[in-house]
Structures are given as structure tokens and as C-alpha cells.
Motif scaffolding. Structure first.
Motif, short mmCIF file in Angstrom:
data_model
loop_
_atom_site.label_atom_id
_atom_site.label_comp_id
_atom_site.label_asym_id
_atom_site.label_seq_id
_atom_site.Cartn_x
_atom_site.Cartn_y
_atom_site.Cartn_z
N GLU A 61 -25.51 28.94 -16.35
CA GLU A 61 -26.52 28.88 -15.31
C GLU A 61 -26.19 29.67 -14.06
N ASN A 62 -24.95 29.60 -13.65
CA ASN A 62 -24.62 30.09 -12.34
C ASN A 62 -23.69 31.29 -12.40
N PRO A 63 -24.21 32.46 -12.03
CA PRO A 63 -23.41 33.68 -12.12
C PRO A 63 -22.15 33.61 -11.27
N GLU A 64 -22.18 32.79 -10.22
CA GLU A 64 -21.02 32.69 -9.33
C GLU A 64 -19.93 31.83 -9.95
N ASP A 65 -20.30 31.18 -11.01
CA ASP A 65 -19.39 30.18 -11.57
C ASP A 65 -18.05 30.75 -11.98
N ASP A 66 -17.03 29.95 -11.68
CA ASP A 66 -15.66 30.25 -12.10
C ASP A 66 -15.57 30.70 -13.55
N ILE A 67 -16.17 29.86 -14.37
CA ILE A 67 -16.01 30.08 -15.80
C ILE A 67 -16.59 31.43 -16.20
N ILE A 68 -17.75 31.74 -15.66
CA ILE A 68 -18.37 33.00 -16.03
C ILE A 68 -17.56 34.18 -15.48
N ASN A 69 -17.18 34.06 -14.21
CA ASN A 69 -16.45 35.16 -13.60
C ASN A 69 -15.11 35.42 -14.26
N LYS A 70 -14.39 34.35 -14.49
CA LYS A 70 -13.02 34.51 -14.95
C LYS A 70 -12.93 34.77 -16.43
N SER A 71 -13.98 34.52 -17.12
CA SER A 71 -13.84 34.68 -18.56
C SER A 71 -15.14 35.13 -19.21
N LYS A 72 -15.53 36.30 -18.86
CA LYS A 72 -16.71 36.87 -19.50
C LYS A 72 -16.56 36.90 -21.01
N ASP A 73 -15.31 37.18 -21.41
CA ASP A 73 -15.03 37.26 -22.85
C ASP A 73 -15.32 35.94 -23.54
N LEU A 74 -14.89 34.90 -22.87
CA LEU A 74 -15.06 33.58 -23.48
C LEU A 74 -16.55 33.24 -23.60
N THR A 75 -17.29 33.60 -22.57
CA THR A 75 -18.73 33.35 -22.60
C THR A 75 -19.36 34.05 -23.80
N LEU A 76 -18.95 35.28 -23.97
CA LEU A 76 -19.49 36.03 -25.10
C LEU A 76 -19.02 35.43 -26.42
N LYS A 77 -17.75 35.01 -26.40
CA LYS A 77 -17.20 34.41 -27.61
C LYS A 77 -18.03 33.20 -28.03
N MET A 78 -18.37 32.39 -27.03
CA MET A 78 -19.18 31.21 -27.33
C MET A 78 -20.52 31.60 -27.94
N LEU A 79 -21.12 32.61 -27.35
CA LEU A 79 -22.42 33.04 -27.86
C LEU A 79 -22.30 33.62 -29.27
N ASN A 80 -21.19 34.31 -29.50
CA ASN A 80 -20.98 34.90 -30.82
C ASN A 80 -20.66 33.87 -31.88
N GLU A 81 -19.91 32.88 -31.44
CA GLU A 81 -19.45 31.84 -32.34
C GLU A 81 -20.63 31.05 -32.93
N ALA A 82 -21.69 30.94 -32.16
CA ALA A 82 -22.86 30.20 -32.63
C ALA A 82 -23.55 30.98 -33.75
N ASP A 83 -24.33 30.28 -34.53
CA ASP A 83 -25.08 30.96 -35.59
C ASP A 83 -26.47 31.36 -35.11
N LEU A 84 -26.88 30.71 -34.03
CA LEU A 84 -28.22 30.99 -33.50
C LEU A 84 -28.28 30.49 -32.06
#
Ligand SMILES: Nc1nc2c(ncn2[C@@H]2O[C@H](COP(=O)(O)OP(=O)(O)OP(=O)(O)O)[C@@H](O)[C@H]2O)c(=O)[nH]1
Ligand SMILES: Nc1nc2c(ncn2[C@@H]2O[C@H](COP(=O)(O)OP(=O)(O)OP(=O)(O)O)[C@@H](O)[C@H]2O)c(=O)[nH]1
Length: 439
Positions: A61-84
Motif C-alpha cells: 500500500e505505502n510506497p514510503e514503507d520500509d518493507i517496500i523501500n528496503k526490499s524491492k526484490d522481496l516484494t517482487l519475489k512475493m508477487l512471483n511466488e504466487a500463482d495468480l
């Protein structure tokens, strides 16, 4: 089982949709697992089809978020890991820059996406927002109202369609083939009823027994098939042979043999003589099993000897909570080995614990739950937990990245509790945590 991720900016109705999808299951199939109210991960069953669903909550939700900023890779990983991915938007209040921002992230994942236009009760409002909705670039949306339950079935059918067209299987009973062997040991004080229980299982269930001599002299494991499932009962030599005097000696209980049995099993059944109650040795055995990452089931035996069992039951539960609090995730079973009562419950608990031992949860579910947890109960001052993922099974082990500050025991327990309550109960199984500093 395939996993579907619900992604969307704040307030578009993700959790409402999540609850509707999970609730949908409840009305069709009866609910065995008992989903907690703010679960982030659940299972949708639609006739014979099943898939997992994860509510990512605030993660995206929040572009400023720690999680998003510090780990773009992880965010993408989560999206990739899903089947849909279900990309949820708000058709009532319209599309905003946050939706476009999210659309870009989602596009980068190259994953399949269903655009879900929620709050589509008013035709007029939907019409007004339609051009913007198409600008997101995900084609035709499915118009739903999560709140009113409108078009949820169409959405589920679409989900099932997409998943199946990717070659994923949504049938639940596939696990029959390639059956694992569940290794079980019975541990308990002399006279607790181990041999009686073992024989009751053999006599009650339609079983096929194959003795397998163990590596240690004098130990025999037995392969037993119950309802099509295979169980290896570890060290049945001590159970089969009518007890000799030396085996009866108290030391034998906490000796090397018990520890070996624990080490060789997946599931440890701690058998308690209900008349005697939980002893120090039971506590010790439970501690060893927990330490080694084994699943545990606590079974009170000889309940036929307990007068007014219905009233006494609470007392047994209290005793369990007081003396075995450190394995309070274990199923508590009441049996009468001699009368063959409670045997089915015991076998079911063994199956459930074994499943939990091997269960893997989605990275997205871990982070959704932990983020939500930290919003309600922030970590102690100075500590930051960035994100986490399940790195192992047998036992389930989670790795969390932190800013290097120590994570106190009470907060670790809070994390465990959150995992159990909001992601997956991991019945009977200890959860191991690891922390790593990330800079
Ligand atoms: N009109 C209408 N309102 C809805 C619908 N679905 C959800 N809402 C409302 O939208 C608000 C937000 O719903 P949530 O499900 O909490 O939204 P969320 O996306 O999970 O929000 P976060 O918790 O911030 O991530 C609530 O007031 C809901 O009652 C819908 O189909 N129609
Ligand atoms: N009333 C009652 N007696 C039981 C039950 N289960 C076992 N017993 C009795 O308890 C005694 C001990 O049972 P065993 O099965 O030999 O116990 P064990 O744990 O294998 O004992 P060791 O071989 O000494 O370790 C026997 O006299 C059994 O008949 C039960 O459910 N109810």
C-alpha cells in the motif's frame, strides 16, 4: 496447492473480499481448520477445487514503507511466488495514483493478474470510472461487491479457470500417491499403557504389519498401514515384548532408548497415565521432543478409571497448560487404550501434526501477518523487523531480517503466536525462529 494473492491499495476492500472468499468455503464445505478473524491466509474450496488465498494487507500500500523501500526484490519475489494476483480496485471512489503505482509493480512481476473491481454496486459510478480502470492496462475487470457478496462465484470460477489453464492442479486428494511414511513413537512412564495402546491400534484398525529390524540390537520398528496411510511405529520391541523387570525401572524412561526413539520419529506421542498425572519425566521428554523439532501429541490414558470424567476433563486441561505450557500447541487427546476409546482421534492428530511438520507458508502471508502484528504491538524500542520468510520444514523454521538488535524472548513468542493464529496453526509442531541482521 496454488496460491492467489490479494493486492490493492488501502481501503479498497481486500479484507472484506478475503473474508467473503473464505466464508464462501464455509457455506459449501464444513470448516475443519477454523479460520481466525484476522487471518491473512486461508483456503478456498469451491466444489472439489481448492486453492490458497493470501491477503497482503498493507504490504503493497505505502510506497514510503520500509518493507517496500528496503526490499524491492522481496516484494517482487512475493508477487512471483504466487500463482495468480487479484488486483483489487475501488470502483466507487475511483482510480488514484496509488493504483497506477501498484499496477506498475504488479506488471513487473509478469504474473497472471485478474483485475477485480470492488464496490461495484452503483452502475453510474462504475461507468464514470471505467476509462481510468482500463488505463491500468489489465483489460476487463470482474465487477464485484465484496460486501454484498455479488459476483463472488463468477470471480472464483475465473480464478479456477486461470489456475487450471496454467496446468495447476486444484484437486485436493492427489497426495494419496507417493505416500510418505509417518514415523511415530510412543513415550511414557512404565505402566502408562504404551503396549496396550499399540496393540489396540493394531486390533482396532484394519492393519497390515511388517516388522523392520532396527539398527540397534533389540529394537524393532513396525510398518503399519491404516486407512491407506503408512506409519512406522518406532522401537516397538519395547512394546511388543511383555515388559521385563529392568525395563520397568524408572531410569529406562528417560534413558538413551527413549531419546533414540524421539530422534527417529516425526511424531512423538507422550502417553500420560491419567491417574498419575503429568510427571517431571513427561516434562523432560516433552522438552527433548520440542528441542529436536519433533511434533508432539499429549494423550491422557486410562480415562475409563476416572470417575466423572466430564467434570475432570477441565482439570486435565489445566494440568497440561501448567506443566506442558511450552508445548501448548500440541493436541490433547483422551483415550482408554484398554477399551479402544479415542484411538481414531489419536490417529487423526498424528496425521494433522505430520502435515503441519511439512507445511510451508507463503512469504507474502508471513509479511502480511508480521506487519499487521507490528502495527498493533510494536517491537521493543530500537528493534526493527524488516521482513521474514519460512526457510525450512521439519520443523517449520522462519528467518527474519532485523536491524541487528536482539529480539527478546517475549517478542519471539509473540511472532510464533501470530504465525499460528493468523497464518497456519502448525498443530503439534514447534516453530523455530532465526534472526539475521540486514544492513
Ligand atoms: N460499498 C462497498 N463497500 C465495501 C465493499 N467491500 C468493502 N467495503 C468497505 O470498504 C472499507 C474498507 O474495506 P477493507 O476490507 O477493510 O479494505 P482493505 O483493502 O482490506 O483495507 P486495509 O485494511 O486498509 O488494507 C470498509 O468500510 C468496507 O466496509 C463493497 O463491496 N462495497
Ligand atoms: N484401566 C485401564 N488400564 C489400562 C489402560 N491401558 C493400559 N492399562 C493397564 O496398565 C498396565 C500397564 O499397561 P502397559 O500397556 O503394559 O504399559 P506400558 O506403558 O507398555 O508399560 P511398560 O512396558 O512397563 O513401559 C496394564 O495392566 C494395562 O492393562 C486403560 O486404558 N485403562
Amino acid at each position: 496447492m496454488p496460491t492467489v494473492l490479494i493486492v490493492g491499495k488501502s481501503n479498497v476492500g481486500k479484507s472484506t473480499l478475503f473474508n467473503k472468499l473464505i466464508g464462501y468455503k464455509k457455506s459449501i464445505v464444513d470448516d475443519k481448520e477454523g479460520v481466525t478473524r484476522d487471518a491473512v491466509s486461508g483456503r478456498v474450496s469451491y466444489y472439489s477445487k481448492t486453492f490458497n488465498i493470501v491477503d497482503t494487507g498493507g504490504i503493497f500500500e505505502n510506497p514510503e514503507d520500509d518493507i517496500i523501500n528496503k526490499s524491492k526484490d522481496l516484494t517482487l519475489k512475493m508477487l512471483n511466488e504466487a500463482d495468480l494476483i487479484l488486483f483489487v480496485i475501488d470502483a466507487k471512489n475511483g482510480i488514484t495514483s496509488e493504483d497506477y503505482y501498484l499496477a506498475d509493480i504488479i506488471r513487473k512481476s509478469n504474473n497472471d493478474v485478474i483485475l477485480v473491481s470492488n464496490k461495484s454496486e452503483s452502475e453510474r459510478r462504475v461507468q464514470n470510472n471505467l476509462p481510468d480502470i482500463y488505463k491500468l492496462g489489465f483489460g476487463d475487470p470482474i465487477f464485484i461487491s465484496a460486501e454484498q457478496g455479488k459476483n463472488i462465484d463468477t470471480l472464483i470460477e475465473k480464478i479456477v479457470n486461470v489456475l487450471e489453464s496454467k496446468g495447476l492442479s486444484l484437486e485436493e486428494n492427489l497426495k494419496e500417491e507417493n505416500q510418505p511414511i509417518i514415523r511415530v513413537s510412543f513415550i511414557g512412564r512404565p505402566n502408562a499403557g504404551k503396549s496396550t495402546l499399540f496393540n489396540s491400534i493394531l486390533n482396532k484398525e484394519r492393519v497390515l504389519v511388517t516388522p523392520i529390524p532396527g539398527t540397534t540390537r533389540d529394537s524393532v520398528d513396525e510398518l503399519v498401514t491404516i486407512n491407506g496411510k503408512k506409519y512406522l511405529f518406532v522401537d516397538t520391541a519395547g512394546l511388543r515384548r511383555k515388559s521385563k523387570v529392568d525395563y520397568k525401572s524408572l531410569d529406562m524412561y528417560s534413558n538413551v532408548r527413549s531419546i533414540k526413539s524421539i530422534e527417529n520419529s516425526d511424531v512423538v506421542v507422550i502417553l500420560i497415565d491419567a491417574i498419575e498425572g503429568i510427571t517431571h519425566q513427561d516434562q523432560r521428554i516433552a522438552g527433548i521432543a520440542e528441542n529436536r523439532g519433533k511434533a508432539t501429541i499429549v494423550a491422557f490414558n486410562k480415562i475409563d478409571l476416572i470417575k466423572n470424567f466430564r467434570y475432570k476433563k477441565e482439570e486435565f486441561i489445566d494440568q497440561f497448560n501448567e506443566k506442558l505450557y511450552f508445548i501448548n500447541y500440541s493436541p490433547l487427546i483422551f483415550i482408554s487404550a484398554i477399551n479402544k476409546k479415542g484411538i481414531d482421534n489419536l490417529i487423526n492428530a498424528i496425521d494433522e501434526a505430520y502435515k503441519s511438520l511439512h507445511y510451508r507458508v507463503q512469504t507474502s502471508a508471513v509479511n502480511s501477518a508480521i506487519q499487521r502484528m507490528m502495527a498493533f504491538t510494536p517491537p521493543p524500542k530500537g528493534l526493527k523487523i524488516l521482513y521474514g520468510t519460512q526457510v525450512d520444514i521439519r520443523p517449520p523454521t522462519f528467518l527474519f531480517f532485523t536491524n541487528g538488535k536482539k529480539v527478546p524472548e517475549f517478542y519471539q513468542n509473540h511472532i510464533r503466536k501470530t504465525i499460528r493464529e493468523n497464518i497456519y496453526p502448525f498443530v503439534g509442531v514447534p516453530i523455530f525462529l532465526k534472526f539475521k541482521s540486514r544492513h
